[in-house]
Design a protein around this motif. Structure first.
Motif, PDB file in Angstrom:
ATOM      1  N   GLY A  18      26.981   4.492  -5.960  1.00 23.89           N
ATOM      2  CA  GLY A  18      26.818   3.546  -4.861  1.00 23.89           C
ATOM      3  C   GLY A  18      25.998   4.061  -3.700  1.00 23.89           C
ATOM      4  O   GLY A  18      25.620   3.292  -2.817  1.00 23.89           O
ATOM      5  N   LYS A  19      25.709   5.363  -3.675  1.00 19.92           N
ATOM      6  CA  LYS A  19      24.919   5.923  -2.579  1.00 19.92           C
ATOM      7  C   LYS A  19      23.444   5.608  -2.784  1.00 19.92           C
ATOM      8  O   LYS A  19      22.971   5.465  -3.909  1.00 19.92           O
ATOM      9  N   ARG A  20      22.710   5.504  -1.673  1.00 18.98           N
ATOM     10  CA  ARG A  20      21.307   5.141  -1.749  1.00 18.98           C
ATOM     11  C   ARG A  20      20.488   6.062  -0.852  1.00 18.98           C
ATOM     12  O   ARG A  20      20.988   6.585   0.153  1.00 18.98           O
ATOM     13  N   LEU A  21      19.222   6.262  -1.241  1.00 19.06           N
ATOM     14  CA  LEU A  21      18.314   7.118  -0.495  1.00 19.06           C
ATOM     15  C   LEU A  21      16.979   6.405  -0.317  1.00 19.06           C
ATOM     16  O   LEU A  21      16.672   5.437  -1.004  1.00 19.06           O
ATOM     17  N   HIS A  22      16.171   6.901   0.622  1.00 27.62           N
ATOM     18  CA  HIS A  22      14.842   6.341   0.856  1.00 27.62           C
ATOM     19  C   HIS A  22      13.783   7.258   0.255  1.00 27.62           C
ATOM     20  O   HIS A  22      13.822   8.477   0.444  1.00 27.62           O
ATOM     21  N   HIS A  23      12.824   6.680  -0.470  1.00 31.90           N
ATOM     22  CA  HIS A  23      11.764   7.439  -1.106  1.00 31.90           C
ATOM     23  C   HIS A  23      10.428   6.757  -0.828  1.00 31.90           C
ATOM     24  O   HIS A  23      10.360   5.534  -0.712  1.00 31.90           O
ATOM     25  N   THR A  24       9.366   7.558  -0.755  1.00 25.49           N
ATOM     26  CA  THR A  24       8.041   7.031  -0.439  1.00 25.49           C
ATOM     27  C   THR A  24       7.177   6.913  -1.694  1.00 25.49           C
ATOM     28  O   THR A  24       7.153   7.822  -2.525  1.00 25.49           O
ATOM     29  N   PHE A  25       6.456   5.786  -1.818  1.00 23.85           N
ATOM     30  CA  PHE A  25       5.602   5.537  -2.965  1.00 23.85           C
ATOM     31  C   PHE A  25       4.297   4.884  -2.510  1.00 23.85           C
ATOM     32  O   PHE A  25       4.256   4.208  -1.481  1.00 23.85           O
ATOM     33  N   TYR A  26       3.238   5.073  -3.302  1.00 18.30           N
ATOM     34  CA  TYR A  26       1.957   4.398  -3.082  1.00 18.30           C
ATOM     35  C   TYR A  26       1.631   3.593  -4.335  1.00 18.30           C
ATOM     36  O   TYR A  26       1.764   4.081  -5.452  1.00 18.30           O
ATOM     37  N   SER A  27       1.186   2.356  -4.143  1.00 15.22           N
ATOM     38  CA  SER A  27       0.985   1.468  -5.277  1.00 15.22           C
ATOM     39  C   SER A  27      -0.263   1.782  -6.097  1.00 15.22           C
ATOM     40  O   SER A  27      -0.328   1.468  -7.273  1.00 15.22           O
ATOM     41  N   TYR A  28      -1.298   2.341  -5.457  1.00 12.68           N
ATOM     42  CA  TYR A  28      -2.594   2.591  -6.105  1.00 12.68           C
ATOM     43  C   TYR A  28      -3.334   1.284  -6.350  1.00 12.68           C
ATOM     44  O   TYR A  28      -4.247   1.219  -7.173  1.00 12.68           O
ATOM     45  N   ASP A  29      -2.960   0.236  -5.642  1.00 10.85           N
ATOM     46  CA  ASP A  29      -3.554  -1.090  -5.792  1.00 10.85           C
ATOM     47  C   ASP A  29      -4.768  -1.208  -4.867  1.00 10.85           C
ATOM     48  O   ASP A  29      -4.620  -1.122  -3.646  1.00 10.85           O
ATOM     49  N   PRO A  30      -5.978  -1.409  -5.400  1.00  9.08           N
ATOM     50  CA  PRO A  30      -7.178  -1.509  -4.556  1.00  9.08           C
ATOM     51  C   PRO A  30      -7.152  -2.700  -3.613  1.00  9.08           C
ATOM     52  O   PRO A  30      -7.743  -2.652  -2.520  1.00  9.08           O
ATOM     53  N   LEU A  31      -6.466  -3.769  -3.991  1.00  7.10           N
ATOM     54  CA  LEU A  31      -6.362  -4.936  -3.107  1.00  7.10           C
ATOM     55  C   LEU A  31      -5.431  -4.639  -1.937  1.00  7.10           C
ATOM     56  O   LEU A  31      -5.718  -5.008  -0.789  1.00  7.10           O
ATOM     57  N   ALA A  32      -4.312  -3.972  -2.218  1.00 12.44           N
ATOM     58  CA  ALA A  32      -3.390  -3.592  -1.146  1.00 12.44           C
ATOM     59  C   ALA A  32      -4.051  -2.605  -0.181  1.00 12.44           C
ATOM     60  O   ALA A  32      -3.842  -2.658   1.028  1.00 12.44           O
ATOM     61  N   LYS A  33      -4.873  -1.723  -0.747  1.00 12.81           N
ATOM     62  CA  LYS A  33      -5.581  -0.762   0.098  1.00 12.81           C
ATOM     63  C   LYS A  33      -6.613  -1.462   0.977  1.00 12.81           C
ATOM     64  O   LYS A  33      -6.773  -1.139   2.159  1.00 12.81           O
ATOM     65  N   TYR A  42       0.868  -1.180   0.000  1.00 17.07           N
ATOM     66  CA  TYR A  42       0.000   0.000   0.000  1.00 17.07           C
ATOM     67  C   TYR A  42       0.905   1.230   0.000  1.00 17.07           C
ATOM     68  O   TYR A  42       0.789   2.096  -0.857  1.00 17.07           O
ATOM     69  N   ARG A  43       1.847   1.252   0.925  1.00 15.23           N
ATOM     70  CA  ARG A  43       2.815   2.337   1.019  1.00 15.23           C
ATOM     71  C   ARG A  43       4.206   1.732   1.150  1.00 15.23           C
ATOM     72  O   ARG A  43       4.407   0.786   1.898  1.00 15.23           O
ATOM     73  N   SER A  44       5.141   2.274   0.406  1.00 10.25           N
ATOM     74  CA  SER A  44       6.517   1.781   0.463  1.00 10.25           C
ATOM     75  C   SER A  44       7.475   2.937   0.722  1.00 10.25           C
ATOM     76  O   SER A  44       7.441   3.952   0.024  1.00 10.25           O
ATOM     77  N   ARG A  45       8.289   2.775   1.728  1.00  5.42           N
ATOM     78  CA  ARG A  45       9.436   3.646   1.938  1.00  5.42           C
ATOM     79  C   ARG A  45      10.630   2.829   1.464  1.00  5.42           C
ATOM     80  O   ARG A  45      11.109   1.943   2.162  1.00  5.42           O
ATOM     81  N   CYS A  46      11.074   3.071   0.229  1.00  6.67           N
ATOM     82  CA  CYS A  46      11.957   2.138  -0.460  1.00  6.67           C
ATOM     83  C   CYS A  46      13.405   2.636  -0.525  1.00  6.67           C
ATOM     84  O   CYS A  46      13.664   3.830  -0.717  1.00  6.67           O
ATOM     85  N   GLU A  55      15.612  -1.294  -9.493  1.00  9.51           N
ATOM     86  CA  GLU A  55      16.854  -0.842  -8.872  1.00  9.51           C
ATOM     87  C   GLU A  55      17.344   0.440  -9.548  1.00  9.51           C
ATOM     88  O   GLU A  55      18.501   0.584  -9.926  1.00  9.51           O
ATOM     89  N   GLU A  56      16.405   1.379  -9.695  1.00 16.34           N
ATOM     90  CA  GLU A  56      16.768   2.688 -10.228  1.00 16.34           C
ATOM     91  C   GLU A  56      15.776   3.727  -9.705  1.00 16.34           C
ATOM     92  O   GLU A  56      14.654   3.385  -9.311  1.00 16.34           O
ATOM     93  N   TYR A  57      16.217   4.993  -9.700  1.00 13.37           N
ATOM     94  CA  TYR A  57      15.351   6.076  -9.239  1.00 13.37           C
ATOM     95  C   TYR A  57      15.511   7.268 -10.160  1.00 13.37           C
ATOM     96  O   TYR A  57      16.617   7.724 -10.440  1.00 13.37           O
ATOM     97  N   ASN A  58      14.383   7.761 -10.654  1.00 12.19           N
ATOM     98  CA  ASN A  58      14.365   8.949 -11.500  1.00 12.19           C
ATOM     99  C   ASN A  58      13.433   9.960 -10.846  1.00 12.19           C
ATOM    100  O   ASN A  58      12.215   9.773 -10.827  1.00 12.19           O
ATOM    101  N   ALA A  59      14.005  11.005 -10.278  1.00 13.68           N
ATOM    102  CA  ALA A  59      13.218  11.966  -9.497  1.00 13.68           C
ATOM    103  C   ALA A  59      12.116  12.615 -10.320  1.00 13.68           C
ATOM    104  O   ALA A  59      10.979  12.758  -9.850  1.00 13.68           O
ATOM    105  N   LEU A  60      12.415  13.003 -11.550  1.00 20.31           N
ATOM    106  CA  LEU A  60      11.426  13.686 -12.377  1.00 20.31           C
ATOM    107  C   LEU A  60      10.227  12.780 -12.650  1.00 20.31           C
ATOM    108  O   LEU A  60       9.081  13.140 -12.376  1.00 20.31           O
ATOM    109  N   PHE A  61      10.486  11.598 -13.163  1.00 19.96           N
ATOM    110  CA  PHE A  61       9.386  10.720 -13.542  1.00 19.96           C
ATOM    111  C   PHE A  61       8.673  10.127 -12.338  1.00 19.96           C
ATOM    112  O   PHE A  61       7.445  10.083 -12.287  1.00 19.96           O
ATOM    113  N   MET A  62       9.425   9.670 -11.353  1.00 19.28           N
ATOM    114  CA  MET A  62       8.803   8.934 -10.260  1.00 19.28           C
ATOM    115  C   MET A  62       8.107   9.844  -9.252  1.00 19.28           C
ATOM    116  O   MET A  62       7.192   9.405  -8.552  1.00 19.28           O
ATOM    117  N   ASN A  63       8.521  11.089  -9.191  1.00 17.71           N
ATOM    118  CA  ASN A  63       7.848  12.034  -8.290  1.00 17.71           C
ATOM    119  C   ASN A  63       6.627  12.670  -8.937  1.00 17.71           C
ATOM    120  O   ASN A  63       5.622  12.916  -8.280  1.00 17.71           O
TER     121      ASN A  63
END
Length: 454
Positions: free
Chosen positions: A330-345, A318-322, A383-391
């Motif tokens: 090699g550096k990594r960060l934590h980002h928050t996402f919501y799946s929009y999945d009605p079953l997970a909700k 439902y919610r992921s802090r990934c 295993e990738e993060y794109n701030a523009l698209f994913m935000n």
């Protein structure tokens, strides 16, 4: 005389119009998955059919039980590997675990769980990807080693990998096997640059393949594992040809992973075990996925091969802090996402931290049956993060699928927490450089990230 500023009603109207368009766009964007959390499946029906993961039932005809993960960077999805594997071992006699990780690196883990030297952390590092240097992976490895300490002869657990993106451990073990077989390894040894801890630059990919093939052809036909080390090295070389063709490369990788998984199943059948357990990203294990009309994902290929013998469990949040890589440093960060999945909700609204839903158990006249068969958004982080698209474009980390079409069952996590990636231990760093990142492999990884593999 004081001048008065002239009003520009047209300019004001244009600005007002722009604001209105932006507001309407934002509303539509939010409704279709932007900043909202989506619709919710019927909670009354969901609570009727959802169970704890511990109540999982494996169909009798299953030959490969697959567990997908919606993300690689959440502790819960990594922990589920052990939770599900324990059930399969204790109730269904499964004796093999196969991971979306390097075949040779996973053989290092296999040697460790059979009493080899080192620590669980060193073994996890040998798999070759940062996402497995976690406490959850170490717990899985430690449990398997502990189990093997008291296992009866022939009932021991084995650890495999079905990926081919790394080559250092495969090279090492092929060299070891060739020496044990009394094969002349002079040319094979020349392939390796000890200072770089990688292939020597003086050989082309074609020349490397020719030397490896020559060694493979001299190996005893009964040494299936040694031959497979050679095959995986050849797969790695083949994959390197598609660095500039992401589509072809990812499809070829899935085909190779499916072939390797079937090889693992066959080895376990020789040991007397009819079923194996595998784990990889949702995008690889789903049973009806494809990159295009001619290129199916690994799970689809396995389902074609085994029919009802392939049982796949997908996952979602439902919610992921990934935990995701920041870039290529090699550096990594934590980002928050919501799946929009009605079953997970629905799972979250029913109060489940985690829930298991077997689609075959849902009554045909239940509204939930319609909801699990309908197309909907589901979370999918690689295993990738794109701030523009994913935000700003959440659909970039979601997939539009029919849950019951691509999975036999699903596990839902309400709030997924980030993994903690551990630094390489001194032992791993000094292991003849075999844990080092390879330049050639980094190039191969460029196209691989598209579908969120290891």
């Amino acid at each position: 005389m004081k001048k008065t500023r002239k009003k520009h009603p047209l300019r004001a109207a244009v600005l007002l119009g722009i604001v209105a368009v932006l507001a309407i766009t934002a509303g539509i964007y939010s409704h279709f998955g932007g900043f909202g959390t989506g619709e919710c499946a019927d909670t009354e029906e969901f609570s009727k059919y959802a169970t704890a993961v511990s109540e999982l039932i494996l169909p009798e005809q299953t030959q490969i039980a697959a567990l997908g993960e919606a993300t690689h960077g959440n502790a819960e999805f990594q922990r589920l590997k052990l939770d599900v594997f324990q059930i399969l071992v204790e109730r269904y006699g499964v004796r093999a675990f196969a991971l979306e990780g390097d075949f040779g690196g996973c053989e290092a883990v296999n040697r460790y769980i059979h009493g080899g030297e080192g620590t669980a952390a060193d073994a996890a590092a040998a798999i070759g990807f940062a996402i497995y240097r976690t406490q959850e992976t170490e717990d899985l490895i430690a449990w398997m080693r502990s189990y093997n300490e008291t296992a009866k002869l022939g009932e021991d657990l084995c650890f495999y990998g079905f990926d081919m993106q790394r080559y250092e451990y495969n090279y090492r073990y092929l060299l070891e096997a060739a020496r044990e077989a009394g094969i002349d390894t002079a040319e094979l040894e020349k392939l390796w640059d000890g200072e770089k801890n990688a292939y020597a630059d003086s050989y082309t990919s074609e020349q490397r393949a020719e030397i490896i093939n020559a060694v493979k052809n001299e190996l005893p036909t009964g040494n299936a594992q040694a031959i497979h080390f050679a095959d995986v090295l050849l797969q790695n070389i083949e994959l390197g040809k598609y660095i500039d063709d992401a589509g072809t490369g990812t499809a070829r990788r899935d085909r190779m992973m499916a072939d390797n998984t079937m090889w693992i199943l066959q080895q376990e059948q020789v040991r007397g075990n009819r079923c194996i357990f595998i784990s990889g990203h949702n995008g690889h294990v789903e049973q009806l996925g494809s990159y295009d009309q001619d290129s199916k994902v690994m799970g689809n290929l396995l389902a074609d091969e085994l029919g009802d013998g392939y049982f796949v469990i997908g996952t979602d949040f439902y919610r992921s802090r990934c935990n995701l890589p920041k870039g290529t440093d090699g550096k990594r960060l934590h980002h928050t996402f919501y799946s929009y999945d009605p079953l997970a909700k629905a799972s979250k609204k029913c109060g489940f931290a985690e829930s298991y839903l077997d689609f075959s158990k849902i009554s045909g006249d239940s509204v939930l049956k319609e909801q699990v068969e309908a197309y909907t958004w589901m979370g999918s982080l690689g295993e990738e993060y794109n701030a523009l698209f994913m935000n700003f474009f959440p659909m970039s980390y979601r997939v539009w699928r029919s849950p019951a079409t691509i999975y036999d069952a699903m596990i839902f996590v309400a709030n997924a927490h980030p993994t903690e990636i551990k630094a390489l231990s001194p032992a791993a760093l000094n292991e003849s450089g075999f844990a080092a990142q390879q330049t050639e492999q980094q190039a191969v990884m460029l196209f691989y990230q598209k579908r969120g593999g290891a």
